[in-house]
Structures are given as structure tokens and as C-alpha cells.
Design a protein around this motif. Sequence first.
Motif, PDB file in Angstrom:
ATOM      1  N   PRO A  11      10.078  43.967 -40.471  1.00 47.32           N
ATOM      2  CA  PRO A  11      10.963  43.786 -41.633  1.00 47.32           C
ATOM      3  C   PRO A  11      10.362  44.210 -42.963  1.00 47.32           C
ATOM      4  O   PRO A  11      11.107  44.481 -43.906  1.00 47.32           O
ATOM      5  CB  PRO A  11      11.241  42.277 -41.619  1.00 47.32           C
ATOM      6  CG  PRO A  11      10.996  41.843 -40.223  1.00 47.32           C
ATOM      7  CD  PRO A  11       9.890  42.719 -39.719  1.00 47.32           C
ATOM      8  N   HIS A  12       9.029  44.294 -43.043  1.00 48.78           N
ATOM      9  CA  HIS A  12       8.403  44.666 -44.312  1.00 48.78           C
ATOM     10  C   HIS A  12       8.132  46.166 -44.428  1.00 48.78           C
ATOM     11  O   HIS A  12       7.665  46.632 -45.467  1.00 48.78           O
ATOM     12  CB  HIS A  12       7.083  43.907 -44.496  1.00 48.78           C
ATOM     13  CG  HIS A  12       6.026  44.288 -43.509  1.00 48.78           C
ATOM     14  ND1 HIS A  12       6.045  43.859 -42.202  1.00 48.78           N
ATOM     15  CD2 HIS A  12       4.929  45.087 -43.613  1.00 48.78           C
ATOM     16  CE1 HIS A  12       5.002  44.341 -41.567  1.00 48.78           C
ATOM     17  NE2 HIS A  12       4.308  45.105 -42.404  1.00 48.78           N
ATOM     18  N   SER A  13       8.431  46.926 -43.396  1.00 50.84           N
ATOM     19  CA  SER A  13       8.105  48.353 -43.391  1.00 50.84           C
ATOM     20  C   SER A  13       8.996  49.137 -44.355  1.00 50.84           C
ATOM     21  O   SER A  13      10.222  49.080 -44.249  1.00 50.84           O
ATOM     22  CB  SER A  13       8.287  48.922 -41.978  1.00 50.84           C
ATOM     23  OG  SER A  13       8.347  50.336 -42.017  1.00 50.84           O
ATOM     24  N   PHE A  39       8.848  43.316 -34.188  1.00 50.80           N
ATOM     25  CA  PHE A  39       7.579  43.099 -33.500  1.00 50.80           C
ATOM     26  C   PHE A  39       6.449  42.931 -34.508  1.00 50.80           C
ATOM     27  O   PHE A  39       6.624  43.163 -35.706  1.00 50.80           O
ATOM     28  CB  PHE A  39       7.295  44.251 -32.521  1.00 50.80           C
ATOM     29  CG  PHE A  39       6.930  45.560 -33.178  1.00 50.80           C
ATOM     30  CD1 PHE A  39       5.624  46.027 -33.153  1.00 50.80           C
ATOM     31  CD2 PHE A  39       7.895  46.334 -33.811  1.00 50.80           C
ATOM     32  CE1 PHE A  39       5.286  47.237 -33.743  1.00 50.80           C
ATOM     33  CE2 PHE A  39       7.559  47.549 -34.400  1.00 50.80           C
ATOM     34  CZ  PHE A  39       6.254  47.998 -34.375  1.00 50.80           C
ATOM     35  N   ASP A  40       5.300  42.543 -33.989  1.00 50.07           N
ATOM     36  CA  ASP A  40       4.123  42.279 -34.818  1.00 50.07           C
ATOM     37  C   ASP A  40       3.381  43.585 -35.054  1.00 50.07           C
ATOM     38  O   ASP A  40       2.539  44.001 -34.246  1.00 50.07           O
ATOM     39  CB  ASP A  40       3.225  41.248 -34.124  1.00 50.07           C
ATOM     40  CG  ASP A  40       2.066  40.792 -34.992  1.00 50.07           C
ATOM     41  OD1 ASP A  40       1.740  41.487 -35.974  1.00 50.07           O
ATOM     42  OD2 ASP A  40       1.478  39.736 -34.676  1.00 50.07           O
ATOM     43  N   LEU A  41       3.683  44.243 -36.165  1.00 52.34           N
ATOM     44  CA  LEU A  41       3.100  45.551 -36.457  1.00 52.34           C
ATOM     45  C   LEU A  41       1.593  45.455 -36.671  1.00 52.34           C
ATOM     46  O   LEU A  41       0.843  46.350 -36.265  1.00 52.34           O
ATOM     47  CB  LEU A  41       3.771  46.149 -37.688  1.00 52.34           C
ATOM     48  CG  LEU A  41       3.336  47.558 -38.105  1.00 52.34           C
ATOM     49  CD1 LEU A  41       3.550  48.559 -36.976  1.00 52.34           C
ATOM     50  CD2 LEU A  41       4.093  47.996 -39.359  1.00 52.34           C
ATOM     51  N   SER A  42       1.126  44.375 -37.285  1.00 52.85           N
ATOM     52  CA  SER A  42      -0.308  44.249 -37.519  1.00 52.85           C
ATOM     53  C   SER A  42      -1.078  44.170 -36.200  1.00 52.85           C
ATOM     54  O   SER A  42      -2.177  44.737 -36.073  1.00 52.85           O
ATOM     55  CB  SER A  42      -0.605  43.019 -38.380  1.00 52.85           C
ATOM     56  OG  SER A  42      -0.206  41.828 -37.721  1.00 52.85           O
ATOM     57  N   ASP A  91       6.226  37.910 -40.361  1.00 49.09           N
ATOM     58  CA  ASP A  91       6.428  37.328 -39.030  1.00 49.09           C
ATOM     59  C   ASP A  91       7.575  36.323 -39.002  1.00 49.09           C
ATOM     60  O   ASP A  91       8.400  36.340 -38.074  1.00 49.09           O
ATOM     61  CB  ASP A  91       5.146  36.654 -38.539  1.00 49.09           C
ATOM     62  CG  ASP A  91       4.056  37.648 -38.170  1.00 49.09           C
ATOM     63  OD1 ASP A  91       4.301  38.867 -38.305  1.00 49.09           O
ATOM     64  OD2 ASP A  91       2.958  37.207 -37.774  1.00 49.09           O
ATOM     65  N   THR A  92       7.651  35.454 -39.989  1.00 44.66           N
ATOM     66  CA  THR A  92       8.735  34.473 -40.013  1.00 44.66           C
ATOM     67  C   THR A  92      10.080  35.168 -40.168  1.00 44.66           C
ATOM     68  O   THR A  92      11.071  34.802 -39.518  1.00 44.66           O
ATOM     69  CB  THR A  92       8.534  33.453 -41.141  1.00 44.66           C
ATOM     70  OG1 THR A  92       7.293  32.773 -40.945  1.00 44.66           O
ATOM     71  CG2 THR A  92       9.657  32.417 -41.151  1.00 44.66           C
ATOM     72  N   ALA A  93      10.123  36.181 -41.030  1.00 48.64           N
ATOM     73  CA  ALA A  93      11.356  36.954 -41.195  1.00 48.64           C
ATOM     74  C   ALA A  93      11.775  37.594 -39.876  1.00 48.64           C
ATOM     75  O   ALA A  93      12.958  37.582 -39.516  1.00 48.64           O
ATOM     76  CB  ALA A  93      11.163  38.013 -42.274  1.00 48.64           C
ATOM     77  N   ALA A  94      10.810  38.158 -39.156  1.00 53.30           N
ATOM     78  CA  ALA A  94      11.119  38.780 -37.863  1.00 53.30           C
ATOM     79  C   ALA A  94      11.681  37.749 -36.892  1.00 53.30           C
ATOM     80  O   ALA A  94      12.662  38.019 -36.176  1.00 53.30           O
ATOM     81  CB  ALA A  94       9.859  39.424 -37.281  1.00 53.30           C
ATOM     82  N   ARG A  95      11.087  36.571 -36.877  1.00 56.45           N
ATOM     83  CA  ARG A  95      11.582  35.533 -35.963  1.00 56.45           C
ATOM     84  C   ARG A  95      12.969  35.040 -36.383  1.00 56.45           C
ATOM     85  O   ARG A  95      13.800  34.707 -35.522  1.00 56.45           O
ATOM     86  CB  ARG A  95      10.578  34.382 -35.897  1.00 56.45           C
ATOM     87  CG  ARG A  95       9.261  34.762 -35.202  1.00 56.45           C
ATOM     88  CD  ARG A  95       8.451  33.520 -34.822  1.00 56.45           C
ATOM     89  NE  ARG A  95       8.158  32.690 -35.981  1.00 56.45           N
ATOM     90  CZ  ARG A  95       7.053  32.788 -36.717  1.00 56.45           C
ATOM     91  NH1 ARG A  95       6.134  33.712 -36.429  1.00 56.45           N
ATOM     92  NH2 ARG A  95       6.854  31.979 -37.744  1.00 56.45           N
TER      93      ARG A  95
END
Length: 201
Positions: A11-13, A39-42, A91-95
Motif C-alpha cells: 500500500p505504500h508503494s 504482501f510484505d515488501l520489506s 503492514d496494518t494497512a495491508a491487513r
Amino acid sequence: MSKTCEYFFAPHSPFAYLGHERFVALAEKYKVQILPKPFDLSKIFGISGGLPLAKRAPQRQAYRLKELARWSEFLGKPMNLQPTYFPVNSDTAARMIIAAQLAHGTAASLKLAGAVMRGVWEDQKNIADNDTLVAIANALDHDGAALLKSSDTASVQAEFDRFTDEANTASVFGAPWFIYEGEGYWGQDRLDFVERAFAKS
């Protein structure tokens, strides 16, 4: 059998932000079902050899800003190239986006994803802040507090972990990433190729 396209994004990309609405419109045009997979990009960076922005060489950082400016102007999409709240943990935004998918379906999750991305890149919002995420969801007529609560459940975390594992298995190393008929496409600047694939299938 309906046509489906896996959509891996964070979401932050900034590049996911630039391509999100165009991709959704293409899928609608060609009647392709989107399978959203935040997904967890980091974590994927750590596996694939990618570096977080702050650790990249200065020339790479400078060129990234030029590319963002070019695409923002070309697409007519407003964008703060160096927003106040970036880098940011999404991460919270993705969830929450996953929780929206589970509770309300794909269209709702994609709208929420777009709103979160705009929050970072247009509106200078801190998407690592729970109250901000609740407000973004509420503006879309969701119960933001309920989605936030759901985002902290084991079932949603399991989906987030699964999407990250699937990204790794599929050799994803950046965002956005589209997989259609077994073929991977990295970046919003590959959407022309995605469209060609949609059109000929």
C-alpha cells in the motif's frame, strides 16, 4: 473459466499508487477478475536482494524521484514526491485491505487500497497511524474500527503471510507485480504489456 490476474502490491508503494486505478480499469474492460494480494515488501526485499530506499545509492534515489515526477506528470496524477510520512510501515494497512476483502469482497478491498495509496501520495497522511486508517475506511462508508480490529486477527495475518510466501514462490521482487496466465509483469510501466495479454486471451 473466468480470467484472473494476481495483483501483488504494497500500500505504500509509489509505483503501485501510479498504476492502481489504471490496472483496475483494465481488468474491468477485459473482464478479468483481480486477485488482490497485499504482501510484505520489506520481507521480499530481504529475500530478493532489494534495498530499502534509505540504503540505496544516491544516484538511484535521485533517478527514482525523476521517474516519479515524469510519471505523475504523464498520467496527470497528483503526487507529493517526498511525502511527509514516507518511508512508512504499511503492514496494518495491508491487513485492513485483506480484512475488507474477506468481509466485503474484491471491489471494496481495491477501493480501500486506492484510498490508502492516495492517503500517502496525495494527501500526506500517515498510514501507519491507526486513527488515520480508520478515517480512510470510514470515508468509504466502512466501519473503520471494525476493519482495524479484524486486521489484527490470526486469520487476516495468515492471509498476509500467505500472500508474502506466494510472492516469494513466484519470484516477485517489487511492487506492483501482476501475474496473468503464468506470466509476471513488474511495475506500473508494464501495464501496456498486461493489457496486450488481457486482449489476446
